[in-house]
Design a protein around this motif. Structure first.
Motif, PDB file in Angstrom:
ATOM      1  N   ARG A  42      17.929  43.805  73.916  1.00 28.41           N
ATOM      2  CA  ARG A  42      16.997  42.608  73.867  1.00 28.41           C
ATOM      3  C   ARG A  42      15.469  43.051  74.039  1.00 28.41           C
ATOM      4  O   ARG A  42      14.557  42.318  73.968  1.00 28.41           O
ATOM      5  N   CYS A  46      16.811  42.646  69.469  1.00 26.76           N
ATOM      6  CA  CYS A  46      16.809  41.075  69.557  1.00 26.76           C
ATOM      7  C   CYS A  46      15.611  40.690  70.653  1.00 26.76           C
ATOM      8  O   CYS A  46      15.863  39.817  71.249  1.00 26.76           O
ATOM      9  N   ASP A  48      13.061  39.200  69.936  1.00 26.77           N
ATOM     10  CA  ASP A  48      12.406  37.728  69.632  1.00 26.77           C
ATOM     11  C   ASP A  48      13.505  36.627  70.151  1.00 26.77           C
ATOM     12  O   ASP A  48      13.327  35.511  70.038  1.00 26.77           O
ATOM     13  N   LEU A  49      14.598  37.181  70.833  1.00 26.17           N
ATOM     14  CA  LEU A  49      15.503  35.742  71.247  1.00 26.17           C
ATOM     15  C   LEU A  49      15.517  35.705  72.652  1.00 26.17           C
ATOM     16  O   LEU A  49      15.258  36.717  73.501  1.00 26.17           O
ATOM     17  N   GLY A  50      16.006  34.457  72.864  1.00 25.00           N
ATOM     18  CA  GLY A  50      15.793  33.965  74.209  1.00 25.00           C
ATOM     19  C   GLY A  50      17.255  33.902  74.682  1.00 25.00           C
ATOM     20  O   GLY A  50      18.317  34.604  74.279  1.00 25.00           O
ATOM     21  N   SER A  52      18.971  30.626  74.917  1.00 24.81           N
ATOM     22  CA  SER A  52      19.754  29.368  74.459  1.00 24.81           C
ATOM     23  C   SER A  52      21.208  29.707  73.901  1.00 24.81           C
ATOM     24  O   SER A  52      21.375  30.769  73.500  1.00 24.81           O
ATOM     25  N   ALA A  54      21.976  29.173  70.628  1.00 22.58           N
ATOM     26  CA  ALA A  54      21.782  29.554  69.347  1.00 22.58           C
ATOM     27  C   ALA A  54      21.367  31.201  69.536  1.00 22.58           C
ATOM     28  O   ALA A  54      21.741  31.898  68.475  1.00 22.58           O
ATOM     29  N   ASP A  55      20.456  31.468  70.449  1.00 20.52           N
ATOM     30  CA  ASP A  55      19.978  32.625  70.482  1.00 20.52           C
ATOM     31  C   ASP A  55      21.005  33.797  71.115  1.00 20.52           C
ATOM     32  O   ASP A  55      21.071  34.990  70.577  1.00 20.52           O
ATOM     33  N   ARG A  56      21.706  33.209  71.839  1.00 24.65           N
ATOM     34  CA  ARG A  56      22.847  34.248  72.195  1.00 24.65           C
ATOM     35  C   ARG A  56      23.755  34.554  71.214  1.00 24.65           C
ATOM     36  O   ARG A  56      24.371  35.719  71.211  1.00 24.65           O
ATOM     37  N   GLU A  58      23.379  34.492  68.095  1.00 28.10           N
ATOM     38  CA  GLU A  58      22.362  35.283  67.257  1.00 28.10           C
ATOM     39  C   GLU A  58      22.586  36.915  67.678  1.00 28.10           C
ATOM     40  O   GLU A  58      22.758  37.710  66.944  1.00 28.10           O
ATOM     41  N   ASN A  59      22.138  36.875  68.902  1.00 22.83           N
ATOM     42  CA  ASN A  59      22.388  38.206  69.622  1.00 22.83           C
ATOM     43  C   ASN A  59      23.490  38.961  69.584  1.00 22.83           C
ATOM     44  O   ASN A  59      23.608  39.897  69.045  1.00 22.83           O
ATOM     45  N   ARG A  62      23.880  39.855  65.667  1.00 25.07           N
ATOM     46  CA  ARG A  62      23.229  40.961  65.305  1.00 25.07           C
ATOM     47  C   ARG A  62      23.849  42.222  66.003  1.00 25.07           C
ATOM     48  O   ARG A  62      23.888  43.335  65.343  1.00 25.07           O
TER      49      ARG A  62
END
Ligand SMILES: Nc1ncnc2c1ncn2[C@@H]1O[C@H](COP(=O)(O)OS(=O)(=O)O)[C@@H](OP(=O)(O)O)[C@H]1O
Ligand SMILES: Nc1ncnc2c1ncn2[C@@H]1O[C@H](COP(=O)(O)OP(=O)(O)O)[C@@H](O)[C@H]1O
Length: 187
Positions: A42, A46, A48-50, A52, A54-56, A58-59, A62
């Motif tokens: 992170r 990653c 750029d990710l928070g 949410s 969607a972000d989790r 995406e994390n 990736r």
């Protein structure tokens, strides 16, 4: 080709502790293990990710894709992230045949451990400026894993027992790799 192992478990469940112990075990047993720790990536891949949904997701996607690019260089690549959604875990299983290890721990134990002070902040009153509103397991989703390949209950085992269970599991996975065919005839 190395195997990808995905952990899932709440903050403080022991993902980093167990992974570190596995790396040391690997070094003394000539088994190469690469650790991809969610908390660490992170800060880089990653960044750029928070947190949410969607972000989790995406994390995790990736981290899985990265693991797949390096898997050939190791016996095991361990993805040690909270990995809270069944959807994300299933994708890694489908795409990369990534086994799932659930580091289960009851919430009272986690609140007591609280090595990063996150639970304390999530339990603050709603209007407190430092309150965390989306801490997994307290006020954000953690899907119960439906078909984990291994469960280690770190609320009821010590770190050595957890390591022994994980080592057994990795050893089984190393040794059950036979020829890449289902043919009953020897090749
Ligand atoms: N709101 C919230 N919820 C969960 N976790 C939080 C949050 N805010 C910060 N942190 C810190 O971020 C680490 C989790 O990152 P992950 O990449 O493992 O999370 S996820 O899989 O995308 O859900 C996690 O690391 P670990 O404690 O090692 O699990 C926390 O230190
Ligand atoms: N059985 C166990 N397995 C792993 N960690 C444990 C266990 N029992 C207690 N612990 C403790 O729990 C904490 C887990 O922290 P950490 O490994 O950073 O968790 P995570 O990476 O999941 O956030 C450590 O302080 C560790 O010593």
């Amino acid at each position: 080709m190395g195997q990808i192992i995905q952990f899932t478990g709440l903050s403080g469940a022991g993902k980093t502790t167990l992974s570190a112990a596995l790396l040391t075990w690997g070094q003394t047993h000539d088994i190469s293990i690469k650790l991809i720790d969610g908390d660490v990536y992170r800060q880089t891949l990653c960044k750029d990710l928070g947190f949410s949904k969607a972000d989790r997701l995406e994390n995790i996607a990736r981290l899985g894709a990265y693991a797949a690019t390096i898997a050939a260089d190791y016996d095991f690549v361990i993805i040690a992230a909270i990995n809270p959604y069944e959807e994300g875990r299933t994708k890694l299983k489908q795409l990369y045949n990534a086994a799932l290890v659930w580091l289960r721990c009851d919430i009272d134990t986690l609140i007591n451990r609280d090595p990063k002070g996150l639970y304390k902040k999530a339990l603050l009153p709603d209007d407190h400026p430092e309150k965390i509103h989306n801490l997994t397991g307290l006020n954000d989703t953690f899907d119960t894993p439906l078909s984990p390949d291994l469960i280690i209950d770190t609320g009821h085992t010590n770190a050595n027992e957890a390591l022994a269970a994980a080592v057994d599991f990795l050893n089984q996975r190393l040794h059950r790799q036979g020829p890449a065919t289902d043919s009953p005839f020897p090749i």
